[in-house]
Design an enzyme around this catalytic site. Structure first.
Site, PDB file in Angstrom:
ATOM      1  N   HIS A  56      44.981  50.293  38.845  1.00 42.93           N
ATOM      2  CA  HIS A  56      44.627  49.792  37.505  1.00 42.93           C
ATOM      3  C   HIS A  56      45.798  49.977  36.545  1.00 42.93           C
ATOM      4  CE1 HIS A  56      40.254  51.033  38.611  1.00 42.93           C
ATOM      5  NE2 HIS A  56      40.282  49.713  38.595  1.00 42.93           N
ATOM      6  N   ARG A  99      43.743  42.186  44.849  1.00 38.02           N
ATOM      7  CA  ARG A  99      44.322  43.004  45.918  1.00 38.02           C
ATOM      8  C   ARG A  99      44.427  42.207  47.214  1.00 38.02           C
ATOM      9  NH1 ARG A  99      40.024  47.595  44.697  1.00 38.02           N
ATOM     10  NH2 ARG A  99      38.886  45.643  44.731  1.00 38.02           N
ATOM     11  N   LYS A 110      24.541  50.993  37.548  1.00 34.56           N
ATOM     12  CA  LYS A 110      25.332  51.845  38.456  1.00 34.56           C
ATOM     13  C   LYS A 110      25.190  53.303  38.041  1.00 34.56           C
ATOM     14  CE  LYS A 110      29.132  48.864  40.022  1.00 34.56           C
ATOM     15  NZ  LYS A 110      30.586  48.653  39.921  1.00 34.56           N
TER      16      LYS A 110
HETATM   17  O1  PNS Z   1      35.761  47.168  37.866  1.00 32.85           O
HETATM   18  P1  PNS Z   1      34.696  46.169  38.219  1.00 32.85           P
HETATM   19  O2  PNS Z   1      33.368  46.853  38.416  1.00 32.85           O
HETATM   20  O3  PNS Z   1      35.086  45.303  39.386  1.00 32.85           O
HETATM   21  O4  PNS Z   1      34.578  45.187  36.936  1.00 32.85           O
HETATM   22  C1  PNS Z   1      33.646  44.128  36.912  1.00 32.85           C
HETATM   23  C2  PNS Z   1      33.538  43.525  35.505  1.00 32.85           C
HETATM   24  C3  PNS Z   1      33.241  44.609  34.482  1.00 32.85           C
HETATM   25  C4  PNS Z   1      34.837  42.862  35.151  1.00 32.85           C
HETATM   26  C5  PNS Z   1      32.401  42.477  35.554  1.00 32.85           C
HETATM   27  O5  PNS Z   1      31.271  43.048  36.155  1.00 32.85           O
HETATM   28  C6  PNS Z   1      31.999  41.967  34.183  1.00 32.85           C
HETATM   29  O6  PNS Z   1      32.731  41.255  33.542  1.00 32.85           O
HETATM   30  N1  PNS Z   1      30.783  42.372  33.722  1.00 32.85           N
HETATM   31  C7  PNS Z   1      30.277  42.017  32.417  1.00 32.85           C
HETATM   32  C8  PNS Z   1      29.011  41.175  32.530  1.00 32.85           C
HETATM   33  C9  PNS Z   1      29.377  39.716  32.683  1.00 32.85           C
HETATM   34  O7  PNS Z   1      30.030  39.127  31.841  1.00 32.85           O
HETATM   35  N2  PNS Z   1      28.925  39.135  33.802  1.00 32.85           N
HETATM   36  C10 PNS Z   1      29.224  37.763  34.147  1.00 32.85           C
HETATM   37  C11 PNS Z   1      30.627  37.651  34.665  1.00 32.85           C
HETATM   38  S1  PNS Z   1      30.838  36.123  35.329  1.00 32.85           S
END
Ligand code: PNS
Length: 159
Positions: free
Chosen positions: A17, A90, A41
């Site tokens: 990150h 990745r 979570k």
């Molecule tokens: O570190 P992660 O868990 O892979 O991050 C995922 C994240 C936070 C980027 C994604 O879950 C997100 O954007 N969540 C917010 C809710 C949302 O907007 N959902 C629709 C995305 S298409």
């Protein structure tokens, strides 16, 4: 002013990150690292703890800010005058889900562009989950996460 958001769970922030944060901070005027409040979570760290760790490990990068958000990322983007979402890629296995999210975010907010940055090779196998797994069984995670994170993880298990 070009503002980007780098969203994620950051449970905990890894050197993978941090690599993306550093590299994206050179491309934008400001990068907001936004920690998701995710009720579904059970994280190791609270959002406040994650934000505190992120602040510590990015303290030398002047154009990085730490924030949190809940709900849709597309809404957060609109409310904060953000032009781009930064994501790290990745392996090919990341691609399908990231494509789906990028397209949905564009559908929700046609003005936002998702920018994918290839992870540096040395971090391509890293994830917060695998770091936690190795740590749980006393494996060495030095060099995979910042030292501040190792200290915070040790404190957690000693509680
Ligand atoms: O570190 P992660 O868990 O892979 O991050 C995922 C994240 C936070 C980027 C994604 O879950 C997100 O954007 N969540 C917010 C809710 C949302 O907007 N959902 C629709 C995305 S298409």
């Amino acid at each position: 002013m070009r503002i980007a958001v780098y969203p994620g769970s950051f449970d905990p922030v890894t050197n993978g990150h941090l690599d993306i944060i550093k590299r994206s901070s050179r491309l934008f005027d400001k990068v907001i690292v936004a920690v998701l409040h995710n009720a579904s979570k059970t994280p190791l760290f609270t959002v406040e703890e994650k934000m505190d760790l992120l602040s510590q490990v990015t303290s030398d990068i002047t154009n990085v800010e730490i924030d949190s958000f809940s709900g849709l990322l597309a809404d957060y983007v609109m409310e904060n005058k953000i032009s781009s979402i930064v994501k790290g890629l990745r392996a090919v296995s990341d691609f399908e889900y990231e494509l789906q999210m990028a397209l949905m975010n564009r559908k929700l907010n046609p003005d936002v562009e998702t920018i994918f940055m290839m992870t540096s090779g040395e971090y391509s196998y890293l994830s917060s989950s695998i770091v936690k797994e190795v740590f749980k069984f006393n494996g060495c995670i030095k060099g995979l996460v910042p030292d501040e994170v190792i200290d915070a993880m040790k404190k957690k298990v000693s509680l």
